[in-house]
Design an enzyme around this catalytic site. Structure first.
Site, PDB file in Angstrom:
ATOM      1  N   SER A 211      90.197 -17.257 -24.812  1.00  0.00           N
ATOM      2  CA  SER A 211      90.190 -18.719 -24.889  1.00  0.00           C
ATOM      3  C   SER A 211      89.517 -19.317 -23.653  1.00  0.00           C
ATOM      4  O   SER A 211      89.125 -20.487 -23.666  1.00  0.00           O
ATOM      5  CB  SER A 211      91.619 -19.254 -25.009  1.00  0.00           C
ATOM      6  OG  SER A 211      92.441 -18.678 -24.012  1.00  0.00           O
TER       7      SER A 211
ATOM      8  N   GLU B 266      99.907 -16.177 -34.237  1.00  0.00           N
ATOM      9  CA  GLU B 266      99.311 -17.492 -33.935  1.00  0.00           C
ATOM     10  C   GLU B 266      99.218 -18.337 -35.200  1.00  0.00           C
ATOM     11  O   GLU B 266      98.699 -17.881 -36.236  1.00  0.00           O
ATOM     12  CB  GLU B 266      97.914 -17.303 -33.315  1.00  0.00           C
ATOM     13  CG  GLU B 266      97.231 -18.644 -33.022  1.00  0.00           C
ATOM     14  CD  GLU B 266      96.030 -18.551 -32.107  1.00  0.00           C
ATOM     15  OE1 GLU B 266      95.730 -17.456 -31.596  1.00  0.00           O
ATOM     16  OE2 GLU B 266      95.388 -19.608 -31.901  1.00  0.00           O
TER      17      GLU B 266
HETATM   18  O1  KIV Z   1      92.751 -16.134 -26.053  1.00  0.00           O
HETATM   19  C1  KIV Z   1      93.899 -16.584 -26.029  1.00  0.00           C
HETATM   20  O2  KIV Z   1      94.261 -17.433 -25.208  1.00  0.00           O
HETATM   21  C2  KIV Z   1      94.844 -16.106 -27.026  1.00  0.00           C
HETATM   22  C3  KIV Z   1      96.135 -16.827 -27.139  1.00  0.00           C
HETATM   23  C4  KIV Z   1      95.921 -18.046 -27.935  1.00  0.00           C
HETATM   24  C5  KIV Z   1      97.205 -15.979 -27.692  1.00  0.00           C
HETATM   25  O3  KIV Z   1      94.551 -15.188 -27.729  1.00  0.00           O
END
Ligand code: KIV
Length: 312
Positions: free
Chosen positions: A73, A210
């Site tokens: 992310s 998620e």
């Molecule tokens: O990349 C990320 O932050 C994630 C979370 C949303 C679990 O995979």
């Protein structure tokens, strides 16, 4: 407390003496994948947040978080991409190293980016190994269910703990039709439950769920013995994770419904930057307390040594 800073900083300054949160024991215990298992056995929620840089990881660790996910992310909330697809191994490792330098206690999880584990098992194992060897992580996370079992087994056989990720898997948004809740029909929900059982059997030590209905997440959490970590999956999971920029109010593009904002740091940053700009324009900054002077006699000596200024 005002201290002179030792080592490579030959200047006066204020050294932070920030202590751990008051409710923490003074000797912090190193967390590991057994901590996850024990917490589930004792019915104690597991706390996890994402972290991508040294200062944030330091604050998370000092606050007593159980685990920090260096999530892909970061492509969206730190690097400004539209989605997580462009994130590379090198970018992930760069951020993992910064987080690892800060952390004493939390379990560290490196998120395997798009195309780092899909091409071949060999490449997946090599890339997973890089997270531990070069990134200082303790485990890796990757997205997917039944189609990933062989890869997951191979990574675990190499001695690398794996966290699974089911439900809304952002690296598949084009296949899923966007960022939307998964498992809303009985058939889709059954498939996620089956995948969760398969991931446990393959050896995952934990599982992110998620954006799935809360009832489904609770059912899965009861049916498998490894801890589930929910994000947008209700309170019935064994632990919770959020993207740190979402919960701190640092990502202004959008905030998913499931996010609780614990701060408005974007607003606070804008306020501080605005105040700084005003101070500089008004010559209020730097003030005397931010200014270093030389001894008077040295100053006089300098002036005495200088050639007289030319009249203009
Ligand atoms: O990349 C990320 O932050 C994630 C979370 C949303 C679990 O995979």
């Amino acid at each position: 407390m005002k201290l002179s800073v030792p080592g490579p900083y030959p200047m006066e300054g204020t050294m932070s003496t920030t202590a751990p949160a008051p409710n923490l024991p003074s000797v912090t215990k190193k967390k590991n994948i057994q901590t996850f298992r024990q917490k589930k056995e004792h019915g104690e929620p597991i706390t996890m947040l994402t972290g991508y840089d040294y200062p944030t990881a330091l604050a998370l660790d000092r606050a007593g978080i159980d685990a920090i996910l260096v999530g892909d992310s970061l492509g969206m909330v730190v690097l400004g991409y539209e989605d997580t697809m462009p994130v590379t191994m090198e970018q992930m490792l760069h951020h993992c190293r910064a987080v690892a330098r800060a952390v004493r206690s939390a379990l560290l999880i490196g998120d395997m980016p798009f195309m780092s584990y899909q091409i071949s098992t060999e490449e997946a194992v090599r890339n997973a190994g890089r997270f531990l060897q070069e990134g200082g992580m303790h485990s890796v996370k990757l997205e997917g269910g039944r189609e990933r079992l062989e890869t997951i087994r191979a990574i675990i056989n190499a001695g690398i703990p794996v966290m699974g990720h089911l439900g809304l898997t952002p690296q598949s948004i084009h296949a899923l039709g966007g960022f939307r809740t998964q498992g809303r029909t009985a058939e889709a929900a059954r498939r996620i439950l089956e995948d969760a059982i398969l991931l446990e059997e393959a050896g995952c030590y934990s599982l992110v769920l998620e954006s799935v209905p809360a009832r489904l997440a609770e059912l899965i959490s009861k049916r498998i013995s490894i801890p589930t970590i929910g994000i947008g999956a209700g309170v019935g999971c064994d632990g919770q994770v959020l993207v740190v920029h979402d919960m701190l109010g640092l990502f202004d593009r959008f905030t998913p419904k499931f996010v609780k904002k614990y701060a408005d740091l974007h607003g606070e940053m804008q306020r501080a930057f605005g105040e700084y700009i005003e101070d500089v324009l008004a010559r209020r900054y730097p003030a005397e307390e931010h200014t270093v002077e030389m001894p008077e006699e040295e100053w006089r000596m300098l002036l005495g040594e200088l050639p007289a200024e030319k009249d203009t």
